[in-house]
Motif scaffolding. Structure first.
Motif, PDB file in Angstrom:
ATOM      1  N   SER A  48       7.151   9.688  -6.080  1.00 29.20           N
ATOM      2  CA  SER A  48       8.456   9.699  -6.753  1.00 29.20           C
ATOM      3  C   SER A  48       8.328  10.131  -8.216  1.00 29.20           C
ATOM      4  CB  SER A  48       9.152   8.339  -6.631  1.00 29.20           C
ATOM      5  OG  SER A  48       8.374   7.339  -7.197  1.00 29.20           O
ATOM      6  N   ILE A  49       7.214   9.811  -8.860  1.00 24.47           N
ATOM      7  CA  ILE A  49       7.021  10.329 -10.224  1.00 24.47           C
ATOM      8  C   ILE A  49       7.059  11.849 -10.185  1.00 24.47           C
ATOM      9  CG2 ILE A  49       5.365  10.590 -12.135  1.00 24.47           C
ATOM     10  CD1 ILE A  49       4.451   7.753 -11.619  1.00 24.47           C
ATOM     11  N   PHE A  80       9.362   9.105 -16.625  1.00 25.46           N
ATOM     12  CA  PHE A  80       9.695   8.661 -15.274  1.00 25.46           C
ATOM     13  C   PHE A  80      10.545   7.394 -15.331  1.00 25.46           C
ATOM     14  CE2 PHE A  80       8.401   5.815 -11.730  1.00 25.46           C
ATOM     15  CZ  PHE A  80       9.068   6.483 -10.719  1.00 25.46           C
ATOM     16  N   SER A 123      -3.889   7.914  -4.663  1.00 26.83           N
ATOM     17  CA  SER A 123      -2.746   7.574  -5.511  1.00 26.83           C
ATOM     18  C   SER A 123      -3.157   6.669  -6.660  1.00 26.83           C
ATOM     19  CB  SER A 123      -1.659   6.879  -4.698  1.00 26.83           C
ATOM     20  OG  SER A 123      -1.261   7.681  -3.631  1.00 26.83           O
ATOM     21  N   GLY A 160       0.832  -1.201   0.000  1.00 30.25           N
ATOM     22  CA  GLY A 160       0.000   0.000   0.000  1.00 30.25           C
ATOM     23  C   GLY A 160       0.867   1.251   0.000  1.00 30.25           C
ATOM     24  N   LEU A 161       1.914   1.189   0.832  1.00 29.32           N
ATOM     25  CA  LEU A 161       2.823   2.322   0.921  1.00 29.32           C
ATOM     26  C   LEU A 161       3.535   2.561  -0.411  1.00 29.32           C
ATOM     27  CD1 LEU A 161       4.040   4.345   2.956  1.00 29.32           C
ATOM     28  CD2 LEU A 161       5.862   2.693   3.359  1.00 29.32           C
ATOM     29  N   ILE A 162       3.903   1.459  -1.083  1.00 29.03           N
ATOM     30  CA  ILE A 162       4.643   1.576  -2.341  1.00 29.03           C
ATOM     31  C   ILE A 162       3.821   2.320  -3.394  1.00 29.03           C
ATOM     32  CG2 ILE A 162       5.535   0.230  -4.293  1.00 29.03           C
ATOM     33  CD1 ILE A 162       6.604  -1.777  -2.310  1.00 29.03           C
ATOM     34  N   VAL A 163       2.497   2.058  -3.410  1.00 30.18           N
ATOM     35  CA  VAL A 163       1.650   2.743  -4.387  1.00 30.18           C
ATOM     36  C   VAL A 163       1.723   4.254  -4.194  1.00 30.18           C
ATOM     37  CG1 VAL A 163      -0.706   3.043  -5.197  1.00 30.18           C
ATOM     38  CG2 VAL A 163       0.103   0.777  -4.604  1.00 30.18           C
ATOM     39  N   ILE A 164       1.682   4.687  -2.917  1.00 31.90           N
ATOM     40  CA  ILE A 164       1.806   6.120  -2.650  1.00 31.90           C
ATOM     41  C   ILE A 164       3.186   6.607  -3.090  1.00 31.90           C
ATOM     42  CG2 ILE A 164       1.788   7.907  -0.873  1.00 31.90           C
ATOM     43  CD1 ILE A 164      -0.008   6.176   0.771  1.00 31.90           C
ATOM     44  N   ASN A 199      -4.932   8.662  -9.178  1.00 31.82           N
ATOM     45  CA  ASN A 199      -3.979   9.523  -9.858  1.00 31.82           C
ATOM     46  C   ASN A 199      -3.099   8.756 -10.841  1.00 31.82           C
ATOM     47  OD1 ASN A 199      -2.364  11.590 -10.541  1.00 31.82           O
ATOM     48  ND2 ASN A 199      -1.428  11.821  -8.541  1.00 31.82           N
ATOM     49  N   LEU A 200      -2.618   7.577 -10.404  1.00 33.06           N
ATOM     50  CA  LEU A 200      -1.787   6.751 -11.290  1.00 33.06           C
ATOM     51  C   LEU A 200      -2.528   6.405 -12.575  1.00 33.06           C
ATOM     52  CD1 LEU A 200       0.018   4.061  -9.087  1.00 33.06           C
ATOM     53  CD2 LEU A 200       1.073   5.883 -10.383  1.00 33.06           C
ATOM     54  N   PHE A 247       1.636  16.264 -15.907  1.00 29.56           N
ATOM     55  CA  PHE A 247       1.333  15.549 -14.670  1.00 29.56           C
ATOM     56  C   PHE A 247       0.353  16.359 -13.824  1.00 29.56           C
ATOM     57  CE2 PHE A 247       2.079  14.674 -10.190  1.00 29.56           C
ATOM     58  CZ  PHE A 247       2.113  13.280 -10.140  1.00 29.56           C
ATOM     59  N   ILE A 304      -3.728   6.237  -0.282  1.00 27.26           N
ATOM     60  CA  ILE A 304      -3.526   5.135  -1.240  1.00 27.26           C
ATOM     61  C   ILE A 304      -4.581   5.215  -2.332  1.00 27.26           C
ATOM     62  CG2 ILE A 304      -3.491   2.636  -1.561  1.00 27.26           C
ATOM     63  CD1 ILE A 304      -2.592   2.320   1.279  1.00 27.26           C
ATOM     64  N   PHE A 337      -4.005   7.479   5.722  1.00 26.36           N
ATOM     65  CA  PHE A 337      -3.127   6.624   4.927  1.00 26.36           C
ATOM     66  C   PHE A 337      -3.921   5.914   3.828  1.00 26.36           C
ATOM     67  CE2 PHE A 337      -0.833   2.450   4.557  1.00 26.36           C
ATOM     68  CZ  PHE A 337       0.299   2.964   3.935  1.00 26.36           C
ATOM     69  N   TYR A 345      -4.733  -5.150   0.937  1.00 27.34           N
ATOM     70  CA  TYR A 345      -4.606  -4.187   2.023  1.00 27.34           C
ATOM     71  C   TYR A 345      -5.833  -3.273   2.076  1.00 27.34           C
ATOM     72  CZ  TYR A 345      -3.138  -0.499   5.060  1.00 27.34           C
ATOM     73  OH  TYR A 345      -3.109   0.391   6.093  1.00 27.34           O
ATOM     74  N   SER A 387      -1.665  -4.874  -2.655  1.00 26.11           N
ATOM     75  CA  SER A 387      -2.179  -3.579  -2.190  1.00 26.11           C
ATOM     76  C   SER A 387      -3.705  -3.554  -2.216  1.00 26.11           C
ATOM     77  CB  SER A 387      -1.573  -2.395  -2.962  1.00 26.11           C
ATOM     78  OG  SER A 387      -1.341  -2.714  -4.272  1.00 26.11           O
ATOM     79  N   PHE A 399      10.712  13.126  -9.254  1.00 27.36           N
ATOM     80  CA  PHE A 399      11.689  12.988 -10.339  1.00 27.36           C
ATOM     81  C   PHE A 399      11.436  14.007 -11.450  1.00 27.36           C
ATOM     82  CE2 PHE A 399      13.187   9.080  -8.467  1.00 27.36           C
ATOM     83  CZ  PHE A 399      14.503   9.024  -8.895  1.00 27.36           C
ATOM     84  N   VAL A 420       4.325  10.324 -19.755  1.00 23.08           N
ATOM     85  CA  VAL A 420       4.936  10.743 -18.491  1.00 23.08           C
ATOM     86  C   VAL A 420       5.518   9.524 -17.772  1.00 23.08           C
ATOM     87  CG1 VAL A 420       4.492  11.797 -16.236  1.00 23.08           C
ATOM     88  CG2 VAL A 420       3.489  12.786 -18.285  1.00 23.08           C
ATOM     89  N   PHE A 458      -3.468  15.399 -13.008  1.00 26.33           N
ATOM     90  CA  PHE A 458      -3.766  15.221 -11.582  1.00 26.33           C
ATOM     91  C   PHE A 458      -5.063  15.958 -11.237  1.00 26.33           C
ATOM     92  CE2 PHE A 458      -3.698  16.024  -7.123  1.00 26.33           C
ATOM     93  CZ  PHE A 458      -2.970  14.981  -6.550  1.00 26.33           C
ATOM     94  N   PHE A 464       5.081   5.565  -5.414  1.00 28.93           N
ATOM     95  CA  PHE A 464       5.197   5.719  -6.863  1.00 28.93           C
ATOM     96  C   PHE A 464       4.743   7.103  -7.303  1.00 28.93           C
ATOM     97  CE2 PHE A 464       4.968   0.926  -7.725  1.00 28.93           C
ATOM     98  CZ  PHE A 464       6.336   0.866  -7.882  1.00 28.93           C
ATOM     99  N   VAL A 465       3.558   7.500  -6.846  1.00 32.08           N
ATOM    100  CA  VAL A 465       3.042   8.807  -7.261  1.00 32.08           C
ATOM    101  C   VAL A 465       3.986   9.910  -6.803  1.00 32.08           C
ATOM    102  CG1 VAL A 465       1.131  10.419  -7.065  1.00 32.08           C
ATOM    103  CG2 VAL A 465       0.681   7.981  -7.186  1.00 32.08           C
ATOM    104  N   PRO A 502      -0.531  10.438 -17.988  1.00 34.10           N
ATOM    105  CA  PRO A 502      -0.335  10.092 -19.402  1.00 34.10           C
ATOM    106  C   PRO A 502       0.799   9.086 -19.580  1.00 34.10           C
ATOM    107  CG  PRO A 502      -0.441  12.475 -19.110  1.00 34.10           C
ATOM    108  CD  PRO A 502      -0.393  11.880 -17.743  1.00 34.10           C
TER     109      PRO A 502
END
Lengths: 289, 282
Positions: free
Chosen positions: A27-28, B119, B104, A18-22, B107-108, A270, B101, B97, B87, B84, A31, B115, A274, A24-25, B112
């Motif tokens: 870190s995208i 990345f 996120s 779950g944490l990794i999904v956050i 958003n993911l 982005f 998630i 939290f 979870y 996930s 970066f 992008v 968003f 990713f956003v 595009p």
């Protein structure tokens, strides 16, 4: 005891994922931001955001976002103007008018459209639609904004149709029944009662359609003519933000101003998507209530 | 009253026509590609390497490359996506939290594809020194397909009746045992359907692999995960824009193979869904 340990490990993995999904956003974003900031160290944010020229290899180079932004905007407006009436109309037909056997056929066809890779549509744009529009509208070139808009409208249809259809179906039956009880026809009930009640969902559909169109890369890179000038109409060649990144990334030197400028364009994309997705999500949640 | 009836008729006819306007181009697109591409497809086309500046020969390396990328993508995105989703559905409390998630994931799904390409390039190719490689491309595609897998898995888990969990927990099973033995087995079909669908999207994507893995011309098979590969969508892009005097027949055939591959994966997911739906007993 052994069981307990393996259970502990797997539950930790679950929480971590779950944490990794956050991550990713985040870190995208970071970066993109990091490389964009490298540009803004040597090139002013103002000239980037409001510059009217995108001339990355001239001396001195100019990285004005306006032509690319307007390119994306024009193509998107064109696509949405075509896509939304068609999409919402056919969603209404599929949800409320079509007999059930036809409904299945239509929905499968829309799924088929969703599965066609964008590069194939871009190819069709090059070999058929571009030349066709050039002849039909007597243009100098068929590789223009309109070709892009038409293909993007086509591509965004599955998104718009499926989400508007869900919205129309999601309206409680009692609403319609009450309208019928007052003597309304099916059309009156659909137009005056169901459609307004489904409006949040339909707005979400439109927003997600816009997100899909603005982020699409291959089709616009292949058919819109790749000319980074401020467009005055959809009938001339133009270039979108996405096509600029895809087209120029391969030619840049890693670490050059040009390279960082492309990341800055990516950052803008982005942020735009968003915001669009955030609004769509709010609308969808409102629709579910 | 009659006027209202007439108006209804007209309105429904208009809606029907709009739907036709949507459906007919879909059919025409498929027919157009099949008609122009089918003639060039032969055993040689599918099993040989491109020759003579890609104007002759087949597309074997691109087919293999795309299949490798699909497998690579699945290896990364499937475990992460399923975990996930578990979870979110089985463990998460309604707190900040969890909301982060969910935000996120939304958003993911909207970022595009180009992008993702940027990345993937800056993180995997440059920062982590993977180079343009299968590893970098698969990871990029995996992150891109995560939201679809998470959403599909979530829906599949949520469709398992709540009573299954209550009974299992009341018999003294732990939470993980409950998930593992009483929820997951019933959610597998939904998860598979969503996964195959998201992988078929990934297979057709071009923008994320442009700078992370795709090779312009590489008529041999990769030797390690740090090799580049050709891929069908990128190959179609290359031969339709970068190769002058390309025989159109071969471009159409490449497009047809790509569409066929993606449809095949969609078909698998439809069959899976239908198969398991029949077996469902609650």
């Amino acid at each position: 005891m052994h069981k307990k340990i393996s259970e502990y490990i797997i539950e930790t993995c679950i929480k971590l994922s779950g944490l990794i999904v956050i991550l990713f956003v985040v870190s995208i974003f970071l970066f993109l931001l990091k490389d964009s900031l490298s540009l803004f160290g040597v090139y002013s944010v103002r000239d980037f955001l409001f510059g009217k020229n995108w001339l990355p290899i001239s001396e001195p180079p100019k990285f004005g976002l306006i032509p690319l932004f307007l390119g994306s905007l024009y193509v998107t407006i064109g696509a949405i103007a075509i896509c939304v009436p068609l999409g919402v109309g056919s969603a209404m037909y599929i949800a409320e008018v079509a007999p059930s056997y036809l409904k299945h056929v239509l929905k499968s066809l829309v799924e088929i459209l969703a599965a066609i890779p964008s590069v194939v549509l871009g190819f069709i744009g090059i070999v058929w639609m571009g030349p066709f529009l050039r002849k039909a509208l007597h243009l100098n070139t068929g590789m223009c904004g309109l070709t892009g808009s038409l293909l993007l409208a086509f591509m965004a249809l599955p998104t718009v149709i499926s989400i508007s259809e869900d919205a129309v179906i999601g309206v409680p039956k009692t609403f319609k029944e009450a309208a019928f009880g007052l003597g309304a026809t099916r059309w009156q009930a659909l137009w005056r009662i169901v459609l307004p009640s489904a409006s949040s969902g339909i707005i979400a559909a439109v927003m997600l359609g816009i997100g899909r169109v603005i982020g699409e890369t291959m089709v616009v890179m292949m058919v819109t003519g790749n000319s980074p000038v401020i467009p005055t109409s959809l009938l001339q060649p133009l270039r979108t933000m996405t096509a600029t990144i895809a087209g120029e990334m391969g030619e840049t030197v890693s670490g050059s101003e040009h390279y960082f400028a492309l990341f800055a364009v990516g950052l803008i994309l982005f942020i735009i998507t968003f915001i669009i997705n955030f609004i769509a999500d709010i609308c969808l949640r409102r629709a579910r209530k | 009253m009659n006027a209202a009836k007439t108006r209804e008729k007209v309105a429904f006819i208009v809606l029907g026509l709009i739907t036709l306007l949507v459906v007919i181009p879909i059919l025409l697109t498929i027919l157009y590609v099949v008609k122009n591409g089918a003639g060039a497809i032969s055993w040689g086309f599918l099993t040989e390497s491109p020759r003579n500046g890609m104007k002759e020969g087949g597309i074997f390396p691109a087919i293999v490359g795309t299949i490798i990328l699909i497998i690579g993508t699945m290896l990364f995105s499937l475990p992460l996506g399923i975990l996930s989703a578990i979870y979110l559905v089985e463990y998460a409390k309604d707190n900040l939290f969890t909301r982060l998630i969910k935000l996120s994931v939304v958003n993911l799904s909207g970022i595009p594809s180009i992008v993702y390409g940027l990345f993937g390039f800056t993180l995997f190719v440059v920062f982590l020194h993977f180079g343009t490689s299968i590893l970098a491309g698969s990871l990029t595609l995996a992150i891109m397909s995560l939201p679809v897998i998470i959403t599909a898995t979530k829906e599949a888990l949520e469709s398992v009746p709540f009573s299954f969990r209550e009974i299992s927990l009341s018999l003294g099973a732990s939470r993980w045992q409950t998930v593992r033995y009483c929820v997951l087995p019933y959610a597998i079909p939904g998860i598979l359907t969503g996964t195959v669908l998201s992988l078929s999207r990934a297979a057709g994507e071009t923008a994320p692999i442009l700078f992370t893995v795709a090779a312009f011309y590489l008529p041999r098979l990769p030797r390690s995960v740090f090799d580049q590969v050709m891929a069908l969508p990128y190959h179609l892009y290359v031969i339709s824009t970068q190769v002058p005097n390309m025989p159109l027949k071969l471009s159409f055939a490449t497009g047809l193979v790509l569409i066929a591959l993606v449809f095949l994966m969609n078909l698998v997911s439809i069959i899976l869904r239908a198969h398991y739906r029949k077996k469902k007993q609650w």
